[in-house]
Design an enzyme around this catalytic site. Structure first.
Site, PDB file in Angstrom:
ATOM      1  N   GLU A   9       5.172 -39.728 -21.256  1.00  0.00           N
ATOM      2  CA  GLU A   9       5.437 -41.114 -21.669  1.00  0.00           C
ATOM      3  C   GLU A   9       4.224 -41.868 -22.201  1.00  0.00           C
ATOM      4  OE1 GLU A   9       7.531 -43.334 -18.695  1.00  0.00           O
ATOM      5  OE2 GLU A   9       9.427 -42.421 -19.235  1.00  0.00           O
ATOM      6  N   GLU A  69      14.307 -37.221 -18.909  1.00  0.00           N
ATOM      7  CA  GLU A  69      14.544 -38.086 -17.743  1.00  0.00           C
ATOM      8  C   GLU A  69      15.675 -39.069 -18.027  1.00  0.00           C
ATOM      9  OE1 GLU A  69      11.118 -39.998 -15.942  1.00  0.00           O
ATOM     10  OE2 GLU A  69       9.816 -38.381 -16.643  1.00  0.00           O
TER      11      GLU A  69
HETATM   12  C1  GAL Z   1       9.639 -42.410 -15.842  1.00  0.00           C
HETATM   13  C2  GAL Z   1       8.434 -41.569 -15.465  1.00  0.00           C
HETATM   14  C3  GAL Z   1       8.618 -40.862 -14.136  1.00  0.00           C
HETATM   15  C4  GAL Z   1       9.168 -41.806 -13.126  1.00  0.00           C
HETATM   16  C5  GAL Z   1      10.454 -42.352 -13.639  1.00  0.00           C
HETATM   17  C6  GAL Z   1      11.173 -43.243 -12.661  1.00  0.00           C
HETATM   18  O1  GAL Z   1       9.317 -43.369 -16.761  1.00  0.00           O
HETATM   19  O2  GAL Z   1       8.200 -40.623 -16.457  1.00  0.00           O
HETATM   20  O3  GAL Z   1       7.414 -40.309 -13.716  1.00  0.00           O
HETATM   21  O4  GAL Z   1       8.251 -42.823 -12.902  1.00  0.00           O
HETATM   22  O5  GAL Z   1      10.188 -43.117 -14.799  1.00  0.00           O
HETATM   23  O6  GAL Z   1      12.441 -43.483 -13.123  1.00  0.00           O
END
Ligand code: GAL
Length: 746
Positions: free
Chosen positions: A380, A453
């Site tokens: 990210e 994610e």
């Molecule tokens: C994302 C991140 C993860 C975690 C997640 C929580 O943005 O890549 O490491 O923090 O959010 O939902």
């Protein structure tokens, strides 16, 4: 011949480093590896407390087998910077807590004498080392948390075998040779044998003429003549590769023959399209942080593949234990592995360390058939053309058999890698489960695309949260995996995340936890885990789990409608008080992408299990059918009573700590259940445990259940006896003592 000595037991651990430790042995606590510099409380610990510079010391006795050999010390990982001293001589600092490093310590050793190995370990979040430099939503802990070996090798030895198999029976990659004395113009033979079980099915020979460098490389490419069985997720066929030199130095590892391709149409393994469905894994555990041994690492792979029916895991956000990856190879769990990092990109020196992380990751893990993509971006982070051209080029120069990717969260990002990888948190319960590929990439054509994610912070949910929240948590996972499966634009997705994990105070729920898992940090499944678990082939396992505890007043207003059932059955009958209420079928119209959509009872004709009628709350029976036959039955009582405390160990046998081996451990789970064996989520019973034998409990020995559950790990310790068994006693006020016996193998 090489001789590998486990170097994991009996380290002296100094919580404060002083330079005196470089060359003089001082008394301190004795510890075995894997080791975390500080035990962390389960909730509300001060994360700063594990950020300090500590020292580890270990004596290496001279052995006559060292004569005329090169002695190497190999660290599998030390968080986050480690400087090694041998009899006071420094071997420099290794930066980065997730990648291995090796030093040739021969010239610093004293013959016929004790030799002092000292490690100055800096576990602070140093700004010059990825992932550090800004905020991070996870903890990195500290410690020599993976294993250490002493390798007694010849002056010419195999440093690494980077070989992999492809589906056309080709073996390719390279062998890296350590030429300790920098010999020149010397010819060495490399012999590669491929084994199927104990049979050699192919032998290949190569010559290399040494050029006087410390490390020499030989490219390898040949075809196995024998018929080979391909490696895939259902049949993870592995072959052993043994690489040896004429001086008999030899190493071996597994390979699998498979071809993994991402293209505009999705992901293909050996030419077959697979909808990638997985979760992200953090490698953290209660109390010990990252420091868990082989068996426990492997167990996670089993949980993901067998208990959650996943075909993919993303090792967010760093290279994980070789034991975990070995197990992924063995059971057919695909892996996306990535370099350490979280949002922040540091200066030039930081970026150099990161590019080196790519190199170390690919070199260490090239041989794993389970790995299908390298993540060459900092999770990210913003686009950075020069940096990501470097990381991508590094991965490509080492491996032209796998795709590169790298996770971003920004739209219209520059595509440098093979696959455009995105975290898509669009779904908030109402908005679409995923965005269209073009809306994300801003490109006018479809490209290889993958989501790494979703969910996570959008809907944190605890094991003992109220049922309605847990139902929504479950449905959000269902909606997204369904949308991804239906889409031709995306190769698949890994959800956030498998297990709850520890984090910094400025993330998560304030108690240093992100409750984003579909399982808790003990690896026990929450209701949301059933969305994945229920997708298992119903010929392998029949699955039926209602997203309800069947209490009349648990939900707002009351009742259990809508009643969502995660199941792989063809249909389910619900009985109330012995009377058949309704038969219901999977929601195939709504969840067309899923092999096993959930079954949802929206209304019941006589509304008997709605909230309306106080007097008729009764026992529930769910009967699942497959091919017209009863396949599973589940009972839920109207008046649950705290009837039993189940105590279950994952293993009944552990390995003793001996000859410098790492310690071993297994998980024990305590579960409060009712008269039907169903978990009682609101039992917070106080429990105390103690143990006899050469083992100890990791973490608290007095605790209360959380969500009707608690797990702890038991680890083996040094013992003068060859082996003896362990007895764990679980004590509560309510029940008689429960005893778990575990054997210790010699
Ligand atoms: C994302 C991140 C993860 C975690 C997640 C929580 O943005 O890549 O490491 O923090 O959010 O939902």
């Amino acid at each position: 011949m090489r001789h590998v000595i486990g170097f994991n037991s009996d380290w002296l651990f100094h919580t404060k480093w002083t330079d005196v430790l470089k060359d003089s042995l001082k008394e301190a606590e004795i510890v075995n590896l894997p080791h975390n510099v500080k035990e962390v409380d389960l909730h509300y610990f001060d994360e700063d407390s594990s950020w300090f510079v500590s020292g580890y010391q270990r004596v290496l006795n001279w052995d006559k087998s060292f004569e005329n050999k090169r002695i190497l010390i190999h660290f599998e990982a030390a968080m986050s910077a480690a400087e090694i001293f041998v009899n006071g001589k420094s071997f420099g600092e290794h930066k980065g807590g997730y990648t291995p490093f090796t030093h040739d310590i021969t010239d610093a050793l004293k013959k016929d004498s004790d030799n002092l190995i000292s490690v100055k370990l800096d576990s602070t979040e140093r700004k010059d080392i990825p992932p550090f430099g800004a905020n991070i939503d996870y903890l990195c802990y500290g410690g020599i948390y993976r294993e250490v070996q002493i390798i007694v090798a010849s002056d010419i030895s195999i440093e690494k075998s980077m070989l992999t198999g492809l589906s056309d029976a080709k073996v390719c990659g390279k062998i890296i040779i350590r030429n300790s004395e920098k010999k020149k113009d010397v010819k060495e033979n490399i012999n590669i044998k491929i084994y199927d079980g104990s049979n050699v099915i192919h032998e290949h020979k190569e010559d290399i003429v040494l050029s006087g460098q410390c490390f020499e490389e030989k490219d390898i490419s040949f075809n196995v003549k024998e018929n080979i069985k391909l490696w895939d997720i259902d049949n993870p066929n592995l072959y052993k590769v043994e690489v040896s030199l004429s001086n008999k130095d030899s190493i071996s590892h597994n390979i699998g023959f498979r071809t993994a391709v991402f293209n505009g149409e999705g992901f293909f393994l050996n030419g077959n399209k697979i909808n990638l469905c997985g979760l992200n894994r953090h490698q953290s555990y209660p109390f010990v942080g990252y420091a868990m041994p082989s068996r426990v690492q492997k167990r996670d792979a089993d949980i993901l593949k067998n208990d959650m029916a996943l075909n993919l895991v993303r090792t967010s956000h760093y290279p994980q234990s070789r034991h975990f990856l070995d197990r992924c190879d063995e059971i057919g769990l695909l892996v996306i592995e990535e370099i350490p990092g979280w949002e922040h990109i540091g200066n030039k020196n930081w970026q150099d360390v990161s590019v080196n992380d790519v190199k170390d990751m690919v070199e260490r893990d090239y041989h794993h058939p389970s790995i299908i993509m390298w993540g060459t971006r900092i999770n990210e982070s913003a686009d950075n053309h020069d940096f990501y051209t470097r990381t991508n080029t590094m991965a490509k120069s080492l491996d032209n058999t796998r795709a590169t990717g790298g996770t971003r969260c920004n739209l219209n990002s520059e595509l440098i890698e093979d696959v455009y990888v995105m975290n898509d948190f669009n779904h908030d319960g109402k908005l679409d489960p995923m965005r269209s590929q073009r809306a994300i990439t801003g490109l006018d054509k479809l490209v290889p695309y993958m989501i790494t994610e979703y969910n996570g912070h959008m809907f944190p949910t605890k094991m003992n949260d109220c049922e309605e929240r847990q139902m929504e948590h479950t449905l959000r996972h269902y909606r997204i995996i369904d949308a991804v499966a239906k889409s031709d634009e995306v190769a698949g997705a890994t959800g956030w995340c498998a297990f709850d994990y520890h984090t910094h105070y400025n993330f998560g729920s304030g108690d240093r936890f992100c409750y984003h898992g579909v399982a808790d940090i003990f690896r026990n499944l929450k209701f949301a885990g059933t969305a994945y678990a229920s997708q298992i082939d119903n010929k392998t396992k029949v699955y039926l789990e209602p997203i309800s505890i069947f209490a009349r007043g648990e939900r707002n207003v009351g009742g259990v409608i809508p009643l969502v059932i995660s199941t792989n059955c063809d249909y389910v009958d619900i009985y109330h008080g012995g009377k058949l209420l309704k038969r219901e079928y999977p929601q195939s119209n709504r969840f067309m992408g899923l092999r096993y959509p959930p079954i949802v009872f929206e209304v019941f004709d006589d509304r008997l299990i709605g909230a309306q009628d106080w007097n008729v709350w009764d026992d529930i029976k769910l009967v699942g059918f497959i091919d017209g036959k009863v396949a599973i039955e589940r009972q839920f009582v109207k008046n649950p009573l705290f009837s039993n405390l189940e105590v279950i160990a994952d293993d009944d046998c552990l390995n003793a700590v001996k000859n410098g081996s790492a310690w071993d451990a297994t998980r024990i789970t305590i579960k409060a259940v009712d008269q039907c064996g169903n978990r009682l989520p609101y039992i917070n019973l106080a429990v105390s445990i103690d143990i006899d034998g050469p083992a100890e409990i990791i973490g608290d020995t007095v605790f209360s259940l959380e969500g009707g559950l608690y797990s702890f790990w038991v680890k083996t310790i040094n013992s003068i006896e060859e082996a003896s068994n362990i007895k764990i006693r679980v004590k509560t006020k309510k029940f008689e003592e429960k005893i778990v016996n575990i054997r210790i193998s010699k």
